[in-house]
Write a protein that holds these residues in place. Structure first.
Motif, mmCIF file in Angstrom:
data_model
loop_
_atom_site.group_PDB
_atom_site.id
_atom_site.type_symbol
_atom_site.label_atom_id
_atom_site.label_comp_id
_atom_site.label_asym_id
_atom_site.label_seq_id
_atom_site.Cartn_x
_atom_site.Cartn_y
_atom_site.Cartn_z
ATOM 1 N N ARG A 79 0.824 -1.209 0.000
ATOM 2 C CA ARG A 79 0.000 0.000 0.000
ATOM 3 C C ARG A 79 0.859 1.261 0.000
ATOM 4 O O ARG A 79 0.371 2.351 -0.326
ATOM 5 C CB ARG A 79 -0.931 -0.007 1.211
ATOM 6 N N PHE A 80 2.135 1.125 0.391
ATOM 7 C CA PHE A 80 3.009 2.297 0.408
ATOM 8 C C PHE A 80 3.593 2.583 -0.970
ATOM 9 O O PHE A 80 4.011 3.707 -1.246
ATOM 10 C CB PHE A 80 4.118 2.117 1.445
ATOM 11 N N GLN A 81 3.621 1.591 -1.830
ATOM 12 C CA GLN A 81 4.007 1.853 -3.216
ATOM 13 C C GLN A 81 2.890 2.568 -3.953
ATOM 14 O O GLN A 81 3.123 3.494 -4.723
ATOM 15 C CB GLN A 81 4.344 0.546 -3.936
ATOM 16 N N VAL A 82 1.668 2.130 -3.705
ATOM 17 C CA VAL A 82 0.479 2.819 -4.206
ATOM 18 C C VAL A 82 -0.702 2.349 -3.374
ATOM 19 O O VAL A 82 -0.885 1.150 -3.170
ATOM 20 C CB VAL A 82 0.238 2.556 -5.709
ATOM 21 N N ASP A 83 -1.480 3.282 -2.872
ATOM 22 C CA ASP A 83 -2.634 2.935 -2.048
ATOM 23 C C ASP A 83 -3.884 3.006 -2.918
ATOM 24 O O ASP A 83 -4.366 4.090 -3.258
ATOM 25 C CB ASP A 83 -2.761 3.880 -0.850
ATOM 26 N N LEU A 84 -4.407 1.841 -3.265
ATOM 27 C CA LEU A 84 -5.548 1.755 -4.165
ATOM 28 C C LEU A 84 -6.864 2.048 -3.468
ATOM 29 O O LEU A 84 -7.899 2.116 -4.120
ATOM 30 C CB LEU A 84 -5.581 0.365 -4.800
ATOM 31 N N ASN A 85 -6.815 2.256 -2.161
ATOM 32 C CA ASN A 85 -8.020 2.634 -1.422
ATOM 33 C C ASN A 85 -8.067 4.137 -1.162
ATOM 34 O O ASN A 85 -8.818 4.604 -0.312
ATOM 35 C CB ASN A 85 -8.101 1.871 -0.096
ATOM 36 N N ARG A 86 -7.243 4.868 -1.906
ATOM 37 C CA ARG A 86 -7.254 6.325 -1.823
ATOM 38 C C ARG A 86 -7.394 6.913 -3.216
ATOM 39 O O ARG A 86 -7.025 6.270 -4.207
ATOM 40 C CB ARG A 86 -5.959 6.828 -1.179
ATOM 41 N N PRO A 87 -7.920 8.130 -3.309
ATOM 42 C CA PRO A 87 -8.017 8.743 -4.635
ATOM 43 C C PRO A 87 -6.640 8.947 -5.238
ATOM 44 O O PRO A 87 -5.625 8.972 -4.534
ATOM 45 C CB PRO A 87 -8.722 10.072 -4.344
ATOM 46 N N ARG A 88 -6.592 9.092 -6.523
ATOM 47 C CA ARG A 88 -5.329 9.137 -7.265
ATOM 48 C C ARG A 88 -4.361 10.172 -6.700
ATOM 49 O O ARG A 88 -3.156 9.921 -6.583
ATOM 50 C CB ARG A 88 -5.622 9.424 -8.734
ATOM 51 N N GLU A 89 -4.852 11.337 -6.340
ATOM 52 C CA GLU A 89 -3.969 12.416 -5.897
ATOM 53 C C GLU A 89 -3.329 12.134 -4.538
ATOM 54 O O GLU A 89 -2.356 12.794 -4.162
ATOM 55 C CB GLU A 89 -4.721 13.749 -5.852
#
Length: 283
Positions: free
Chosen positions: A87-97
């Motif tokens: 989730r620290f590489q990319v958090d898919l449960n947050r909006p893109r920004e």
């Protein structure tokens, strides 16, 4: 939106049933026949090698803030999706920004990164965010075309011993064993599904004790993924977030109790089996 499946496909093909066109290095996706989708989008631990030198936390700290073993629970779904990346590489449960944030306010006060990240690293992570939502869009549209409506289980876990390995756990009042998040769904259509799942999950013990299962306690605002599903598909998707307190593991040592995990999985399977007819009847 037209309920027909998309005319062209980037991720899926149709034979007698939905099939993958090609595997992805970003996630593990298993397709079976049915309207229940189970996801573990924070289960992954992989980190892009080029990001690792920028981390201010060690691997143990990072793993503690992820949702290990939630991927085991997705076996209850007809469609089973586990994201491999941390989730620290990319958090898919947050909006893109906010999907790759260097602001400690977005990470429970933890300073995850040493400083601002290179634009190239941001672009690579956001590209994964884009691919994920493009894939899920196509997947859900195919499933709606096939079944009429879809149940999406957004499975997570949370820490309850943040004060330290030797400290008392957080008070049970605000920390149920399973927090059933139902903040972004059509209550008039799917409220009975939520209530039934809470009842059944509470009837199945784990580790020899009855579980405390409540609704919208720990995270009353929900997350971006179920919010996006509701905003995009309305009452054709019933998105339920399941937050499991880490009673199935030592969140500081990282050791999991497989028997307790299996108890939790069986309880979730029973709940899914009970509500499945609500979704197969949509056709």
């Amino acid at each position: 939106m037209d309920d027909k499946a998309p005319a062209t496909s980037s991720f899926f093909g149709l034979d007698e049933r939905l099939v993958l066109q090609r595997p992805s290095a970003d996630w593990d996706l298993v397709l079976d026949e049915g309207p229940v989708v189970a996801t573990a989008i924070h289960d992954g631990h992989l980190m892009r090698p080029s990001l690792i030198p920028h981390l201010a936390i060690d691997e143990d700290q990072r793993r503690r803030e992820e949702d290990p073993m939630t991927g085991v629970l997705v076996s209850v779904g007809d469609v089973r999706l586990c994201v491999r990346a941390s989730r620290f590489q990319v958090d898919l449960n947050r909006p893109r920004e906010r999907a790759l944030s260097t602001n400690p306010e977005d990470t429970w006060g933890i300073r995850v990164w040493k400083g601002p990240l290179p634009e190239q690293e941001l672009a690579l992570s956001l590209a994964l965010h884009d691919r994920f939502y493009a894939m899920v869009t196509e997947l859900v549209e195919h499933l709606i075309a096939r079944w009429g409506c879809v149940l999406v289980l957004d499975i997570h876990s949370y820490n309850h011993r943040r004060a330290g390995a030797d400290a008392q756990p957080a008070m049970a009042g605000g920390n149920p064993d399973i927090d059933v998040g139902a903040t972004t769904l059509d209550r008039s259509r799917w409220g009975a599904v939520v209530e039934y799942m809470i009842e059944v999950l509470g009837e199945h013990p784990a580790g020899g004790r009855r579980l405390d299962v409540r609704e919208n306690v720990r995270y009353p605002d929900g997350g971006h993924f179920p919010e996006w599903l509701y905003a995009t598909y309305g009452d054709r998707v019933c998105a339920i977030t399941l937050e499991y307190k880490k009673i199935y593991m030592d969140e500081w040592e990282g050791h999991a109790d497989i028997e307790v995990i299996e108890d939790l999985r069986k309880g979730l399977q029973a709940a899914v089996d009970g509500v499945r007819p609500e979704f197969t009847a949509c056709r």
